[in-house]
Design an enzyme around this catalytic site. Structure first.
Site, PDB file in Angstrom:
ATOM      1  N   LEU A   1       0.819  -1.214   0.000  1.00 56.66           N
ATOM      2  CA  LEU A   1       0.000   0.000   0.000  1.00 56.66           C
ATOM      3  C   LEU A   1       0.852   1.264   0.000  1.00 56.66           C
ATOM      4  CD1 LEU A   1      -2.824   1.220   0.046  1.00 56.66           C
ATOM      5  CD2 LEU A   1      -2.768   1.085   2.555  1.00 56.66           C
TER       6      LEU A   1
ATOM      7  N   GLU B   1       3.904   1.651  -1.181  1.00 53.22           N
ATOM      8  CA  GLU B   1       4.511   1.798  -2.510  1.00 53.22           C
ATOM      9  C   GLU B   1       3.476   2.291  -3.522  1.00 53.22           C
ATOM     10  OE1 GLU B   1       7.890  -1.752  -2.217  1.00 53.22           O
ATOM     11  OE2 GLU B   1       5.837  -2.233  -2.822  1.00 53.22           O
TER      12      GLU B   1
ATOM     13  N   ASP C   1       7.946 -11.243  -0.599  1.00 52.10           N
ATOM     14  CA  ASP C   1       8.609 -12.294  -1.374  1.00 52.10           C
ATOM     15  C   ASP C   1       7.760 -13.556  -1.407  1.00 52.10           C
ATOM     16  OD1 ASP C   1      10.744 -10.580  -1.743  1.00 52.10           O
ATOM     17  OD2 ASP C   1      11.928 -11.415  -0.096  1.00 52.10           O
TER      18      ASP C   1
END
Length: 477
Positions: A196, A198, A264
């Protein structure tokens, strides 16, 4: 609801991006250096873990998928350590060695659970010829079902546009975990997965879910994306696609211990699921479940197929299911904070029968949570003979974890679970059979901690040994 996991074993995924090595030096500190006003750490433990794009590849491999990793490294001990660590977890590495640069390494010095300093060893790879990376991508495109571009702004993805075009031309979906605010460089990607913060750094602060959707759809149109997945921490995830209604998925995390590496895990599960032939919506479902598991672990972590299977059927998402000993300790601590009574039992549970099911149901009624500790295959063989177990440990644990009465399943290697019980210290220790309470492994430790020990009877006529004998007799007959 019965949910079938994707066929991860048939999925091939290539990860290209900024690989790095995370080093951790641990030790006590009890004095200040006479040379400067800084603490002196007596290092007694050193850990090395793959980081960045390498952690994405580990997440893919942990699911049983075929993971290939391409990135830029130096020619040094860090590169060798990375290659060895990744080979140990079945990640196929094809690094491009750059003799003029060091492998990106982040060294953290920690004492008493506090990070004292981080030292970064790196030089930007921006000026390095990207052609060897392109060649590796081209060679793999015919054998992979997804390409992940893992961007940490260290230079490996300086030619990200060419990489996207190579994959899209071959019909391979491109998933990108973006970095920075220049999303123009990701034009044409299949899926971007910003968190969020970013996302808002690019489109501005969003006060409502409607604003996230509106600005996200504009971002998709502006940069010719096929889809956008915004990960929103405790608010879950939002999948946006042109021509489709937004898909908002609530978080499945019950306890959040550490969000390190959760992104990741998300992109790794997304890629492996798509490569296995599932839809994007299904991939997001599994990725959301996996994220709920991994944030409940300490440090950068991966998710196993067993954990994911438990999560999607609604158990591991609340800290339940098959666990390691360390995960179990965290789950028990969380249960105690909620005021729950923890019951523990143990056994081989080789061929699960009605007697086992009845016994475990009765044990569960004595408290709020039930732990079942299971003898490993080697432990079972020592206790029962060379012909046992009939069912291997993983299968025995999966079956036990499927029972409604069972909350947590853990294994132990010793002949008895005394050490494990001493580490968990349940409120109530239960054992089935003709034992006296004082004969039960771990009873002394539980009593010393103020807990209880109880013997329950098995259902008459039910025995794994008898089942095996009957099978053998039927074969002879």
């Amino acid at each position: 609801m019965k949910v079938t996991l994707p066929e991860f074993e048939r999925a091939g995924v290539m990860v290209v991006g900024d690989v790095m090595l995370d080093r951790y030096w641990y030790g006590p500190t009890s004095r200040i250096s006479p040379e400067a006003p800084v603490p002196v750490v007596k290092v007694n433990t050193i850990e090395e873990r793959p980081g960045g794009a390498a952690n994405v590849a580990m997440n893919i491999a942990s699911l049983g998928a075929n993971a290939r990793l391409v990135g830029l490294t130096g020619i040094d001990d860090a590169a060798r350590a990375l290659s060895k660590s990744l080979a140990d977890v079945n990640v196929k590495c094809d690094f491009v060695s750059v003799p003029t640069h060091p492998t990106i390494t982040k060294l953290r010095v920690l004492s008493r659970n506090q990070q004292l300093i981080r030292l970064d060893f790196e030089e930007g790879f921006e000026g390095v010829d990207p052609q060897p990376l392109h060649e590796r991508i081209n060679q793999a495109l015919s054998s992979i079902g997804a390409l992940v571009l893992s961007d940490y702004a260290k230079g490996a993805l300086a030619s990200v546009q060419q990489m996207i075009q190579l994959a899209r031309k071959a019909g391979v979906p491109v998933l990108i975990d973006p970095k920075g605010t220049d999303f123009e460089r990701y034009r044409g990607a299949t899926l971007l997965t910003p968190n969020l913060s970013e996302f808002e750094a690019v489109v501005g602060k969003c006060k409502t879910e409607e604003e996230i959707v509106e600005r996200g759809m504009k971002l998709i149109a502006d940069y010719e994306l096929s889809a956008l997945l915004v990960t929103r921490s405790e608010q879950g995830m939002s999948l946006l696609q042109p021509g489709k209604a937004p898909l908002h998925m609530p978080t499945q995390a019950q306890e959040v211990y550490d969000v390190t590496g959760a992104g990741d895990t998300v992109i790794g599960v997304l890629a492996a699921t798509l490569a296995a032939g599932n839809s994007l919506e299904e991939a997001c479902f599994f990725a959301n479940a996996a994220a709920g598991v991994v944030v409940g672990k300490l440090g950068t972590s991966t998710v196993s197929p067993i954990e994911l299977e438990n999560a999607v059927r609604g158990r591991a998402d609340t800290g339940f299911g098959v666990m390691t000993e360390e995960e179990l300790k965290l789950a028990v601590a969380a249960a105690r904070k909620r005021g729950e009574k923890v019951v523990m039992t143990n056994g081989v549970f080789d061929i699960l029968h009605a007697g086992h099911v009845s016994y475990l149901a009765n044990a569960r009624k004595l408290g709020d949570r039930l732990i079942v500790a299971v003898n490993s295959d080697a432990s079972t063989k020592r206790l029962k003979g060379d012909s046992r177990p009939v069912n291997p440990l993983e299968q025995r644990m999966i079956v036990l974890g499927a029972l409604e009465a069972v909350d947590w399943v853990v294994s132990f290697e010793e002949d008895t679970p005394q050490r494990l019980i001493a580490g968990i210290l349940p409120d109530l220790l239960v054992k089935g059979g003709d034992y006296k309470p004082e004969e039960i492994a771990g009873s002394k430790e539980v009593w010393a901690n103020g807990g209880e020990v109880l013997v329950l009877n098995f259902e008459d006529g039910c025995s794994t040994t008898n089942i095996i004998k009957k099978i053998q007799q039927d074969k002879k007959g």
